[in-house]
Design a protein around this motif. Sequence first.
Motif, PDB file in Angstrom:
ATOM      1  N   GLY A   1      -4.196 -46.803  13.007  1.00 37.29           N
ATOM      2  CA  GLY A   1      -4.719 -46.642  11.443  1.00 37.29           C
ATOM      3  C   GLY A   1      -4.026 -47.293  10.311  1.00 37.29           C
ATOM      4  O   GLY A   1      -4.023 -46.933   9.421  1.00 37.29           O
ATOM      5  N   PHE A   2      -3.570 -48.478  10.699  1.00 36.97           N
ATOM      6  CA  PHE A   2      -2.813 -49.339   9.659  1.00 36.97           C
ATOM      7  C   PHE A   2      -3.090 -50.828   9.779  1.00 36.97           C
ATOM      8  O   PHE A   2      -2.772 -51.410  10.892  1.00 36.97           O
ATOM      9  N   ASP A   3      -3.645 -51.490   8.911  1.00 35.73           N
ATOM     10  CA  ASP A   3      -4.278 -52.747   8.869  1.00 35.73           C
ATOM     11  C   ASP A   3      -3.702 -53.468   8.070  1.00 35.73           C
ATOM     12  O   ASP A   3      -3.579 -53.159   6.596  1.00 35.73           O
ATOM     13  N   PRO A   4      -3.672 -54.776   8.313  1.00 33.23           N
ATOM     14  CA  PRO A   4      -3.112 -55.946   7.215  1.00 33.23           C
ATOM     15  C   PRO A   4      -4.219 -56.075   6.226  1.00 33.23           C
ATOM     16  O   PRO A   4      -5.385 -55.984   6.577  1.00 33.23           O
ATOM     17  N   ASP A   5      -3.897 -56.482   5.033  1.00 30.97           N
ATOM     18  CA  ASP A   5      -4.831 -56.887   4.167  1.00 30.97           C
ATOM     19  C   ASP A   5      -5.131 -58.290   4.456  1.00 30.97           C
ATOM     20  O   ASP A   5      -6.329 -58.628   4.181  1.00 30.97           O
ATOM     21  N   LEU A   6      -4.495 -59.084   4.992  1.00 35.93           N
ATOM     22  CA  LEU A   6      -4.747 -60.332   5.341  1.00 35.93           C
ATOM     23  C   LEU A   6      -4.131 -60.692   6.532  1.00 35.93           C
ATOM     24  O   LEU A   6      -2.675 -60.750   6.722  1.00 35.93           O
TER      25      LEU A   6
ATOM     26  N   ALA B   1       6.658 -49.893  19.706  1.00 37.67           N
ATOM     27  CA  ALA B   1       7.795 -50.751  18.876  1.00 37.67           C
ATOM     28  C   ALA B   1       7.040 -50.621  17.590  1.00 37.67           C
ATOM     29  O   ALA B   1       7.734 -50.527  16.471  1.00 37.67           O
ATOM     30  N   ARG B   2       5.747 -50.800  17.713  1.00 38.57           N
ATOM     31  CA  ARG B   2       5.084 -50.978  16.402  1.00 38.57           C
ATOM     32  C   ARG B   2       4.836 -49.903  15.507  1.00 38.57           C
ATOM     33  O   ARG B   2       4.909 -49.883  14.191  1.00 38.57           O
ATOM     34  N   ALA B   3       4.608 -48.708  16.139  1.00 36.19           N
ATOM     35  CA  ALA B   3       4.624 -47.279  15.421  1.00 36.19           C
ATOM     36  C   ALA B   3       5.993 -47.150  14.813  1.00 36.19           C
ATOM     37  O   ALA B   3       6.136 -46.748  13.929  1.00 36.19           O
ATOM     38  N   GLU B   4       7.114 -47.514  15.555  1.00 34.45           N
ATOM     39  CA  GLU B   4       8.401 -47.433  14.978  1.00 34.45           C
ATOM     40  C   GLU B   4       8.534 -48.242  13.687  1.00 34.45           C
ATOM     41  O   GLU B   4       9.136 -47.880  12.455  1.00 34.45           O
ATOM     42  N   HIS B   5       8.194 -49.656  13.747  1.00 38.94           N
ATOM     43  CA  HIS B   5       8.179 -50.665  12.847  1.00 38.94           C
ATOM     44  C   HIS B   5       7.351 -50.135  11.464  1.00 38.94           C
ATOM     45  O   HIS B   5       8.019 -50.325  10.393  1.00 38.94           O
TER      46      HIS B   5
END
Length: 205
Positions: free
Chosen positions: A124-129, A73-77
């Motif tokens: 490989g995709f992280d929040p800034d905060l 779900a996350r990859a798609e989102h």
Amino acid sequence: MNRGRFITLEGGEGAGKTTQSGLLAQALTARGIRVLRTREPGGSPGAELLRGILLGGTIDWSPRAETLLHFAARAEHVAKTVRPAIEAGAWVICDRFYDSTMAYQGYGQGADRGFIAEQIRLLGFDPDLTLVLDVPEAVAAARMRQRGGEADRYERLDGGFHARVRQGFREIAAAAPARCVVVDASGDIDTVRATIADHIARMPD
Ligand code: TMP
């Protein structure tokens, strides 16, 4: 065009994430910032379909399968909603992200945390905060009772599960101090809103 920002709100049930993400979106919009509010699991058509499977139904998924469904779900989102918005300069405010998988599946349900950490690395995709909204169990339980409605698969799990989730979020935040802040969310709505606004003001340009 400036790259946007990716801000996630995390925490257990009844922590007030939805209320606070709405207030944060309003405040940023008032500053002229383009904001996209979204949530997980969900936030794109395919991911919303998976949300229905994950939160409803009666299947007792194996821990790895459940972890991978959240990451599917996350990859798609990320691909369809989050990354394009950030690249177009928007600030994306997301209710829950990969820390929820670590807290709920890893700490709460006992899925292999190393396996989850590897999925996080592969994404490989992280929040800034990341704002981790923390409330004592009694406060969370009272808010959940007030909210009413039908409990989903996770809300139905016992108090021990929710205590492990809370502890998990605290450990996750402690291990990633450059990205995460723990916000005491037991106060009234405006106090929590002001604390969050302070953290946003301190984000690097
Ligand atoms: P919510 O959107 O109402 O918070 O519901 C989402 C539920 O899904 C909540 O109980 C937490 C759970 N969840 C996980 O177990 N793992 C995850 O990775 C995510 C994003 C949510």
